[in-house]
Scaffold this active site. Structure first.
Site, short mmCIF file in Angstrom:
data_model
loop_
_atom_site.label_atom_id
_atom_site.label_comp_id
_atom_site.label_asym_id
_atom_site.label_seq_id
_atom_site.Cartn_x
_atom_site.Cartn_y
_atom_site.Cartn_z
N SER A 172 -14.66 42.60 40.30
CA SER A 172 -15.78 41.69 40.10
C SER A 172 -16.87 41.89 41.17
O SER A 172 -18.05 41.62 40.93
CB SER A 172 -15.24 40.26 40.15
OG SER A 172 -16.11 39.39 39.55
N PRO A 200 -10.36 36.26 43.74
CA PRO A 200 -9.83 36.61 45.07
C PRO A 200 -10.89 36.94 46.13
O PRO A 200 -10.54 37.30 47.24
CB PRO A 200 -8.95 37.82 44.79
CG PRO A 200 -9.58 38.47 43.59
CD PRO A 200 -10.15 37.35 42.76
N GLY A 201 -12.18 36.85 45.79
CA GLY A 201 -13.18 36.92 46.86
C GLY A 201 -14.14 38.09 46.85
O GLY A 201 -14.81 38.34 47.85
N GLY A 202 -14.26 38.78 45.72
CA GLY A 202 -15.17 39.93 45.66
C GLY A 202 -16.62 39.56 45.96
O GLY A 202 -17.30 40.24 46.74
N ASP A 218 -12.46 27.64 45.45
CA ASP A 218 -11.49 28.05 44.42
C ASP A 218 -10.11 27.61 44.87
O ASP A 218 -9.78 27.68 46.07
CB ASP A 218 -11.52 29.59 44.27
CG ASP A 218 -10.95 30.06 42.93
OD1 ASP A 218 -9.85 29.63 42.56
OD2 ASP A 218 -11.64 30.86 42.26
N ASP A 238 -12.47 21.59 43.26
CA ASP A 238 -12.98 21.82 41.91
C ASP A 238 -14.48 22.16 42.00
O ASP A 238 -15.27 21.38 42.56
CB ASP A 238 -12.78 20.54 41.07
CG ASP A 238 -13.31 20.70 39.66
OD1 ASP A 238 -13.75 21.82 39.30
OD2 ASP A 238 -13.29 19.71 38.92
N ASP A 258 -18.84 32.44 39.24
CA ASP A 258 -18.15 33.40 38.37
C ASP A 258 -16.88 32.74 37.83
O ASP A 258 -15.80 33.30 37.91
CB ASP A 258 -17.82 34.66 39.20
CG ASP A 258 -17.28 35.80 38.36
OD1 ASP A 258 -17.58 35.86 37.15
OD2 ASP A 258 -16.55 36.65 38.91
N LYS A 288 -19.02 33.65 30.68
CA LYS A 288 -18.03 34.40 29.87
C LYS A 288 -18.18 33.97 28.41
O LYS A 288 -18.04 32.78 28.10
CB LYS A 288 -16.60 34.10 30.33
CG LYS A 288 -16.40 33.92 31.83
CD LYS A 288 -16.27 35.23 32.56
CE LYS A 288 -16.19 34.98 34.06
NZ LYS A 288 -16.40 36.16 34.86
C1 LIG Z 1 -13.17 35.84 37.49
S1 LIG Z 1 -12.45 34.93 38.75
C2 LIG Z 1 -13.63 35.08 40.04
C3 LIG Z 1 -13.65 36.43 40.67
C4 LIG Z 1 -14.53 36.46 41.90
N1 LIG Z 1 -15.95 36.35 41.56
C5 LIG Z 1 -14.34 37.73 42.69
O1 LIG Z 1 -15.31 38.46 42.91
O2 LIG Z 1 -13.23 38.01 43.11
C6 LIG Z 1 -12.62 33.27 38.24
C7 LIG Z 1 -12.13 32.25 39.20
O3 LIG Z 1 -12.58 30.96 38.74
C8 LIG Z 1 -11.66 30.01 39.27
N2 LIG Z 1 -11.89 28.71 38.64
C9 LIG Z 1 -11.84 28.40 37.32
N3 LIG Z 1 -12.14 27.09 37.16
C10 LIG Z 1 -12.42 26.59 38.39
C11 LIG Z 1 -12.83 25.31 38.88
N4 LIG Z 1 -13.02 24.27 38.04
N5 LIG Z 1 -13.06 25.16 40.20
C12 LIG Z 1 -12.88 26.20 41.05
N6 LIG Z 1 -12.49 27.43 40.66
C13 LIG Z 1 -12.26 27.63 39.34
C14 LIG Z 1 -10.31 30.65 39.01
O4 LIG Z 1 -9.33 30.10 39.86
C15 LIG Z 1 -10.59 32.12 39.30
O5 LIG Z 1 -10.17 32.46 40.61
#
Ligand SMILES: C[S@@+](CC[C@H](N)C(=O)[O-])C[C@H]1O[C@@H](n2cnc3c(N)ncnc32)[C@H](O)[C@@H]1O
Length: 324
Positions: A172, A200-202, A218, A238, A258, A288
């Site tokens: 990502s 995971p933090g990208g 997250d 959240d 994201d 998405k």
């Molecule tokens: C596609 S991943 C993000 C990847 C991130 N941008 C990266 O570069 O690694 C989506 C993230 O959204 C988080 N997520 C989904 N709903 C959430 C919420 N209501 N509050 C916080 N995080 C949430 C999930 O836990 C997941 O880690």
């Protein structure tokens, strides 16, 4: 006119073009053709580039195809002055094995012919050149082994392939790196970034790498270059309840978002309120569309935030990215 897009997304592009009066006449892996219209639209989501007034050139062999492309180029460039570098691009449809090698071979044969016939112009050719906006050069797309669509003009919508970083915790990471090119800016030292759905933090790692301070929101864990990074504060909260003014006493420079969540929910309950409350100066938000109608979502996003630039990035899959 020839449009290029990510292979597999031709029908998404077709649905985007149809309301603009551009009707698909032919398509293949990563390309779509329409009868020529007055000009290419200035802003598209699913197109990566448009080649107006493209012509079809056919040839049974590599040398025959290269020779006809060279004839077309020399004829069209007859009264043109080449003062500096000019973009030269040979690529191909994304659905046929071996077509990439064919395109490379045709390019090599074309360049040899050009060196013989216009050596100074050949020296100025810049194969890697790619900038957003309109360019004049030579743009060739092989749609099969004997057929190329060729144009002297290209409109680029800004998507491009990015280089990976071994410390980036996710693929990502490449999306946010690509999105900086669309917005024309990157996070800078001293700026603050709120990254919603960070794990995971990208994206957080990408901003911290540039010296920005990041709040990564997250419940999931951060990894690799984002883990224990002194510029990244991880909050297990959240995203929909996060208030930057309450958390850090002021609005953020950047909103990154994201989230794997319903895109209407993200638009309605994150991006729009953040913009209304002026909680960020700039934003990069990925929506998405896997479970919703992408054309309807695109229309809604454009209507609600007309100033946003919306792109299906090179590194996006079932999603598109809004920047502003
Ligand atoms: C596609 S991943 C993000 C990847 C991130 N941008 C990266 O570069 O690694 C989506 C993230 O959204 C988080 N997520 C989904 N709903 C959430 C919420 N209501 N509050 C916080 N995080 C949430 C999930 O836990 C997941 O880690």
């Amino acid at each position: 006119m020839l449009f290029r897009c990510q292979p597999g997304y031709e029908l998404h592009l077709e649905r985007e073009l149809r309301p603009l009066g551009l009707v698909m006449s032919d398509n293949g892996g990563g390309w779509l053709q329409t009868p020529d219209a007055s000009g290419a639209p200035a802003d598209l989501c699913f197109a990566h580039s448009a080649l107006p007034s493209s012509v079809e050139i056919t040839g049974e062999s590599v040398n025959a195809l290269a020779a006809r492309i060279a004839d077309f180029f020399l004829e069209s460039a007859r009264s043109e002055r080449f003062e500096g570098e000019w973009p030269l691009s040979f690529d191909c449809a994304g659905n046929l094995d071996g077509l990439g090698r064919r395109a490379d071979a045709v390019e090599k044969a074309f360049c040899e012919l050009l060196r013989k016939r216009m050596s100074r112009v050949a020296r100025l050719a810049a194969p890697g050149f790619r900038a957003p906006g309109a360019q004049r050069g030579l743009f060739v797309c092989l749609t099969d082994f004997q057929r190329a669509l060729v144009s002297r003009e290209r409109i680029s919508y800004g998507q491009r392939r990015m280089a990976d970083d071994p410390l980036a915790p996710s693929r990502s990471y490449l999306k946010v790196e690509e999105a900086y090119g669309i917005i024309g800016r990157e996070p800078a030292p001293g700026e603050t970034v709120i990254d919603l759905g960070a794990a995971p933090g990208g994206w957080s790692y990408s901003a911290a790498k540039r010296g920005a301070r990041v709040v990564a929101v997250d419940n999931g864990p951060l990894k690799a270059g984002a883990l224990d990074n002194p510029l990244i504060t991880h909050l297990q909260q959240d995203a929909f309840r996060f208030d930057p003014v309450a958390a850090q006493g002021r609005a953020a420079d950047w909103l990154f978002c994201d989230l794997v969540e319903d895109p209407h929910h993200v638009l309605e309950n994150i991006l729009l309120p953040w913009l209304e409350r002026r909680w960020c100066q700039r934003y990069i938000v990925n929506l998405k569309f896997g479970r919703v109608d992408p054309a309807a979502l695109l229309k809604e996003a454009r209507a609600r935030i007309p100033s946003a630039r919306i792109r299906h990035l090179y590194h996006d899959r079932e999603e598109f990215t809004l920047v502003g």
